[in-house]
Design a protein around this motif. Structure first.
Motif, PDB file in Angstrom:
ATOM      1  N   LYS A 141      12.157  -3.741 -55.159  1.00  0.00           N
ATOM      2  CA  LYS A 141      12.887  -4.533 -54.656  1.00  0.00           C
ATOM      3  C   LYS A 141      12.295  -5.822 -55.169  1.00  0.00           C
ATOM      4  O   LYS A 141      11.535  -6.492 -55.187  1.00  0.00           O
ATOM      5  CB  LYS A 141      14.205  -5.015 -54.463  1.00  0.00           C
ATOM      6  CG  LYS A 141      15.500  -5.900 -54.977  1.00  0.00           C
ATOM      7  CD  LYS A 141      16.356  -5.750 -53.415  1.00  0.00           C
ATOM      8  CE  LYS A 141      17.159  -4.561 -53.850  1.00  0.00           C
ATOM      9  NZ  LYS A 141      18.287  -4.588 -53.261  1.00  0.00           N
ATOM     10  N   HIS A 160      18.653  -9.425 -58.484  1.00  0.00           N
ATOM     11  CA  HIS A 160      17.407  -8.127 -57.856  1.00  0.00           C
ATOM     12  C   HIS A 160      17.752  -7.500 -58.832  1.00  0.00           C
ATOM     13  O   HIS A 160      18.922  -6.446 -59.539  1.00  0.00           O
ATOM     14  CB  HIS A 160      17.993  -7.950 -56.770  1.00  0.00           C
ATOM     15  CG  HIS A 160      18.112  -8.884 -55.617  1.00  0.00           C
ATOM     16  ND1 HIS A 160      16.776 -10.132 -55.152  1.00  0.00           N
ATOM     17  CD2 HIS A 160      18.958  -9.578 -55.083  1.00  0.00           C
ATOM     18  CE1 HIS A 160      17.368 -10.591 -53.954  1.00  0.00           C
ATOM     19  NE2 HIS A 160      18.560  -9.951 -53.862  1.00  0.00           N
ATOM     20  N   TRP A 161      16.720  -6.638 -59.069  1.00  0.00           N
ATOM     21  CA  TRP A 161      15.953  -5.225 -59.171  1.00  0.00           C
ATOM     22  C   TRP A 161      15.742  -4.448 -59.142  1.00  0.00           C
ATOM     23  O   TRP A 161      14.579  -4.517 -58.141  1.00  0.00           O
ATOM     24  CB  TRP A 161      16.807  -5.289 -61.343  1.00  0.00           C
ATOM     25  CG  TRP A 161      15.401  -6.070 -62.097  1.00  0.00           C
ATOM     26  CD1 TRP A 161      14.263  -4.916 -61.850  1.00  0.00           C
ATOM     27  CD2 TRP A 161      15.039  -6.950 -62.021  1.00  0.00           C
ATOM     28  NE1 TRP A 161      12.762  -6.162 -62.039  1.00  0.00           N
ATOM     29  CE2 TRP A 161      13.921  -7.732 -62.531  1.00  0.00           C
ATOM     30  CE3 TRP A 161      15.718  -8.302 -61.644  1.00  0.00           C
ATOM     31  CZ2 TRP A 161      13.194  -8.155 -63.010  1.00  0.00           C
ATOM     32  CZ3 TRP A 161      14.998  -9.547 -61.777  1.00  0.00           C
ATOM     33  CH2 TRP A 161      13.520  -9.536 -62.419  1.00  0.00           C
ATOM     34  N   ASN A 162      15.543  -3.380 -59.309  1.00  0.00           N
ATOM     35  CA  ASN A 162      14.522  -2.167 -58.619  1.00  0.00           C
ATOM     36  C   ASN A 162      13.586  -1.889 -59.858  1.00  0.00           C
ATOM     37  O   ASN A 162      13.456  -1.818 -60.983  1.00  0.00           O
ATOM     38  CB  ASN A 162      15.547  -0.405 -58.572  1.00  0.00           C
ATOM     39  CG  ASN A 162      16.871  -0.958 -56.896  1.00  0.00           C
ATOM     40  OD1 ASN A 162      16.053  -1.734 -56.623  1.00  0.00           O
ATOM     41  ND2 ASN A 162      17.088  -0.309 -56.732  1.00  0.00           N
TER      42      ASN A 162
END
Length: 67
Positions: free
Chosen positions: A17, A10-12
Motif C-alpha cells: 500500500k 492510499h492505493w495498492n
C-alpha cells in the motif's frame, strides 16, 4: 466516496500500500509518462503523487481509498 484535490489517499502497488495525495482529476483520455489512460465521467482517474518518492501516477478513482 468523494475525493477532492489535495486529499490524502492510499492505493495498492506491487510493493504494498502506498500513500500520497490526489493532484488532479481526469475525466477525458490523457497521457502521463507516455502511457495513455481512458478516463471518462463514469470512470474518472486521479493523478496522484506518492508521499514517499514524489512520483506521479494515474489510478482509477475506484482503486483509491481516502486516508
Amino acid at each position: 466516496m468523494a475525493i477532492s484535490k489535495g486529499d490524502k489517499v492510499h492505493w495498492n502497488t506491487s510493493q504494498g500500500k502506498t500513500t500520497g495525495k490526489a493532484v488532479e482529476k481526469k475525466t477525458k483520455e490523457f497521457t502521463l509518462d507516455g502511457q495513455t489512460f481512458k478516463a471518462s465521467e463514469d470512470e474518472p482517474f486521479w493523478v496522484v503523487e506518492s508521499e514517499k518518492s514524489g512520483t506521479k501516477a494515474a489510478h482509477k478513482e475506484s482503486s483509491l481509498d481516502q486516508a
